[in-house]
Design an enzyme around this catalytic site. Structure first.
Site, short mmCIF file in Angstrom:
data_model
loop_
_atom_site.label_atom_id
_atom_site.label_comp_id
_atom_site.label_asym_id
_atom_site.label_seq_id
_atom_site.Cartn_x
_atom_site.Cartn_y
_atom_site.Cartn_z
CE LYS B 115 -8.91 18.67 17.77
NZ LYS B 115 -9.67 17.82 16.84
CD GLU B 200 4.98 22.18 18.30
OE1 GLU B 200 4.48 21.51 19.21
OE2 GLU B 200 4.39 23.12 17.74
CD GLU B 275 -8.04 20.32 9.18
OE1 GLU B 275 -9.07 20.83 8.73
OE2 GLU B 275 -7.43 20.80 10.17
CD GLU B 289 -8.11 19.88 13.80
OE1 GLU B 289 -7.82 20.12 14.98
OE2 GLU B 289 -9.07 20.40 13.22
CG ASN B 291 -11.51 18.26 10.70
OD1 ASN B 291 -11.27 18.50 11.87
ND2 ASN B 291 -11.00 18.96 9.70
NE ARG B 293 -16.10 19.15 11.21
CZ ARG B 293 -15.29 19.87 10.45
NH1 ARG B 293 -15.45 19.90 9.15
NH2 ARG B 293 -14.31 20.58 10.96
#
Lengths: 73, 453
Positions: B115, B200, B275, B289, B291, B293
């Site tokens: 990540k 953050e 995402e 992140e 993905n 797939r």
């Protein structure tokens, strides 16, 4: 002295047994952990007591409502 | 390519078989002891057992899966989602065995699976990431106010050594910044033996919006529009839709451009999802992140674009997919997917395995697609995930799709297990949902109202 049944509210597989016969448990303390549909679900003592019996083994499948342990309170 | 093994189970195995067969390929299923008679086994031309019910002893065993491919003569492997789908070692083993891997390269899977690394690659590709500051060691407060301005309010002060929400404090403006930082540094020193903190940005009302992308492996990539997956419980998606309701066109365009840049920069190959977390008020968006797939919710994208994403994956791996220019991908209407789960909404969505004594998906409805790996009489076992069906509908508008989804759910007969059918209906019928006011806190915030409906 009374015996109290500890039941599981869900169907699942016994993943980890955290307590042994003779161990003291406090209310809400985890006795064993089930695994069901990728979730870990703890089964805890309903009140303070001592473990009398563990009725399941790790890896075993248990169905909703079944007794998994007994404690003496 | 002649024969595809799907290293998965349930609805996604059935769904991959459909596209594989349409492309003239034969199909191979694998199954655990618990799935010996399952729908996906019946749906395949051949099936090979891979071990006992627990996934780690069957579906997750790389050697067993490769052995099954050899035994059944499969020359390609599609991983589906979950299980081994984002396992770079598995992808490499498939290639090392001389088989075709239907997915991105092991290198890409590894990069995006880390990540921190993924965030760095995204930032380098010009994809916005959640603004954060450098670390501030205990007692260090110099430059704090400027750092906070750069990050933006509201923000979180986070302990560098913490995790899972521990050692996190929210600050809404500059007035309390120094006090909170000093207190968090001191708390972190005691709790983690590491007093460093960083700042953050915090998004109080967030939406989860993700971009479907497809890379051709040569640096060219396209997007197939976004999906909104904000309705979640316990970080699991419940209702997804395409396109994202109320998202301004310029925001969607910017998000698409960012996602495509990331794929171009990594020479991404195949279907993927980038995402984002989106501020529901300001529509600022940040990379979460990627993905690597096919996603559970890919059908909503297929419904609005008319494209078969799984067929595209297979054809790319087979070398028969021509380049699809971006301007040939258009979105029409609106699609909604509802995930039917074996769970009890009233008991905090606890799993509810058991026999499907009644299981009759609606049929004969226009613009409806039901993807499921179960049939009436099957048992939903505790070994795998609780999803029993995906109900996907299309409509000319979001409102038409919403009403159609409700019709489909009302016509779905299911009994024998506790399930969220009624809860899904309550979500769809909710005024806020109908108005498109979706955010990741929707289910938690409205749980009482949704359960009472």
């Amino acid at each position: 002295m009374a015996k109290v049944d500890i039941k599981t509210e869900i169907t699942g597989n016994v993943w980890k047994i955290e307590k042994a016969v003779g161990d003291n448990v406090a209310e809400e303390e985890v006795i064993l952990i089930l695994e069901s549909m990728k979730m870990e679900i703890p089964v805890s003592a309903s009140e303070d007591g001592v473990i009398l019996e563990i009725l399941v083994a790790e890896g075993e499948t248990v169905t909703e409502g079944s007794v998994v342990a007994r404690i003496e309170v | 390519m002649k024969s595809v093994l799907v290293a998965n189970r349930g609805e996604i195995a059935c769904r991959v078989f459909r596209s594989a067969r349409a492309l003239g390929l034969s199909t191979v299923a694998i199954y655990s002891d618990a799935d010996a008679g399952a729908a996906h086994v019946e749906a395949a031309d051949r099936a090979v057992g891979v071990g006992p019910a627990p996934a780690r002893e069957s579906y997750l065993r790389v050697e067993k899966v490769l052995e099954a491919a050899r035994e059944a003569g499969a020359d390609a492997i599609h991983p589906g989602y979950g299980f081994l789908s984002e396992n770079a070692e598995f992808a490499q083993s498939v290639l090392d065995a001389g088989l075709t891997w239907i997915g991105p390269s092991p290198h890409t899977i590894r990069q995006m699976g880390d990540k921190q690394r993924a965030r760095q690659i995204a930032a380098e590709a010009g994809v916005p990431v959640v603004p954060g500051s450098a670390r501030f060691e205990p007692g260090e407060i110099e430059g704090l106010a400027q750092a906070a301005e750069a990050v933006g309010y509201p923000l979180l002060v986070k302990a560098a050594g913490g995790g899972g929400g521990i050692g996190m404090r929210r600050v809404d403006g500059p007035e309390k910044l120094i006090d909170v930082v000093v207190a968090t540094q001191s708390m972190a020193q005691k709790s983690f033996n590491n007093g460093a903190v960083f700042l953050e940005r915090f998004v109080p009302k967030a939406r989860h919006v993700e971009m479907q992308v497809f890379g051709f492996g040569d640096g060219r990539a396209i997007h197939l529009f976004e999906r909104d997956c904000s309705l979640q419980r316990r970080f699991q998606k419940v209702i997804e839709e395409a396109r994202a309701p109320g998202l301004p066109a310029e925001v969607a365009d910017a998000m698409a451009a960012a996602a495509v840049r990331l794929c171009e920069a990594t020479a991404y190959s195949g279907a993927g999802t980038v995402e984002f977390i989106v501020d529901a008020e300001s529509f600022e968006f940040f990379f979460l992140e990627m993905n690597t797939r096919i996603q559970v919710e890919h059908p909503v994208t297929e419904m609005i674009t008319g494209r078969d994403l799984v067929a595209m994956q297979i054809e790319l791996a087979r070398g028969t997919l021509g380049f699809v220019p971006q301007n040939e991908v258009a979105a029409h209407g609106h699609a909604i997917e509802c995930r039917l789960y074996a769970e009890d909404p009233a008991k905090m969505f606890m799993p509810s395995p058991g026999p499907l004594t009644t299981f009759r998906p609606p049929s004969g409805m226009a613009h409806l697609r039901v993807d499921s790996g179960y049939r009436e009489g099957d048992a939903v076992t505790p070994f795998y995930d609780p999803m029993v069906a995906k109900i996907v509908v299309w409509g000319e508008s979001r409102e038409v799709a919403r009403l159609r989804a409700m019709d489909a759910l009302r016509a779905f007969s299911i009994d024998g297990i506790r399930n969220n059918r009624h809860f899904l209906l309550a979500c769809l019928a909710d005024d806020d949902f109908a108005a498109g006011d979706v955010h990741t806190g929707f289910i938690d915030a409205n749980r009482g109202r949704l359960l009472a409906a």
